[in-house]
Enzyme design. Sequence first.
Site, PDB file in Angstrom:
ATOM      1  N   GLY A  11       0.838  -1.213  -0.037  1.00  0.00           N
ATOM      2  CA  GLY A  11      -0.038  -0.105   0.109  1.00  0.00           C
ATOM      3  C   GLY A  11       0.752   1.358  -0.088  1.00  0.00           C
ATOM      4  CG  ASP A  12       3.454   1.719   3.181  1.00  0.00           C
ATOM      5  OD1 ASP A  12       2.523   2.278   3.638  1.00  0.00           O
ATOM      6  OD2 ASP A  12       4.053   0.870   3.709  1.00  0.00           O
TER       7      ASP A  12
END
Length: 305
Positions: free
Chosen positions: A248-249
């Site tokens: 997600g980052d």
Amino acid sequence: MIYTITVNPSIDYVVQLPQMTLGSVNRLAHTAKLPGGKGINVSQILNDLDQPNKALGFIGGFTGTFISDALKAKGLDCHFTPIADDTRINVKIHAEEETELNGAGPDITAKEIEAFYTELANLTPNDVVVMSGSLAPSLPDSFYYDIIQKVEAAGANFVIDTTGEALKKTLPSHPLVVKPNNHELADYYHTTFNSQADIIAAGQRMLAEGAQHVLISMAGDGGLLITKDAVYFSPAPKGQVINSVGAGDSMIGGFVGTFAKTHDAVESFRYGLACGSATAFSEDIATRAKIDEILPLINIEKLAH
């Protein structure tokens, strides 16, 4: 300039073994010690995309030295604020299932917080501040909100990767992009989704509440981008998921880094999906080579909504 903020970084001690038996001695098949933290992950992706950025946050002790040295060796431009207490260690166990043992984090003093704020003293309207990850227990609950006030005063943009009430408080300040997954989005609106149309409707609601762009990750079901003009969908590229930590980052890093160069939301979506998938298909945060391998597999379509 893009600034990433990791207020509670860690050494991620990653261990792999076929199976784990509680109460017994377990022999590890593989181990790795990695600098961990959501903002740090974003900075690594930005570096892969040749996007200038500065990594901010708090580090201390021998664990903080390890993180700083490891990131500098990777070419990151680190501007961490030194603290007296030790940076935490997290243990990531990969056996039959993924298990995480995360430390709470160090004590950070008021003086150390003031020293950190000096790193944001010269923000300009061309800057983006990315805030990711949990707060150390000693930081005030208003810490991210206080940073947003500084960002707004400078006319800069911000991204905050958070959920629940913390996200709700930031939407009126118009974050550049928010990235809930479909489960987080359902929880946010206290509902359940029965179709893709339900997910899109919730994303459009979040846009109406203040977000400039809404990215929705749906794991194996792909991803959505919702803008004020249109809705875009991409199926997930095929590949073996090795490690979901940081995916997600990486998606945020790909979107923000590309948007800083192009101001093209769809192209930023494409890079976001590629970066997120490339990390999921890697042991650590994706390399540029892996991102370039995934990019041709991303197929975006504009939906009729």
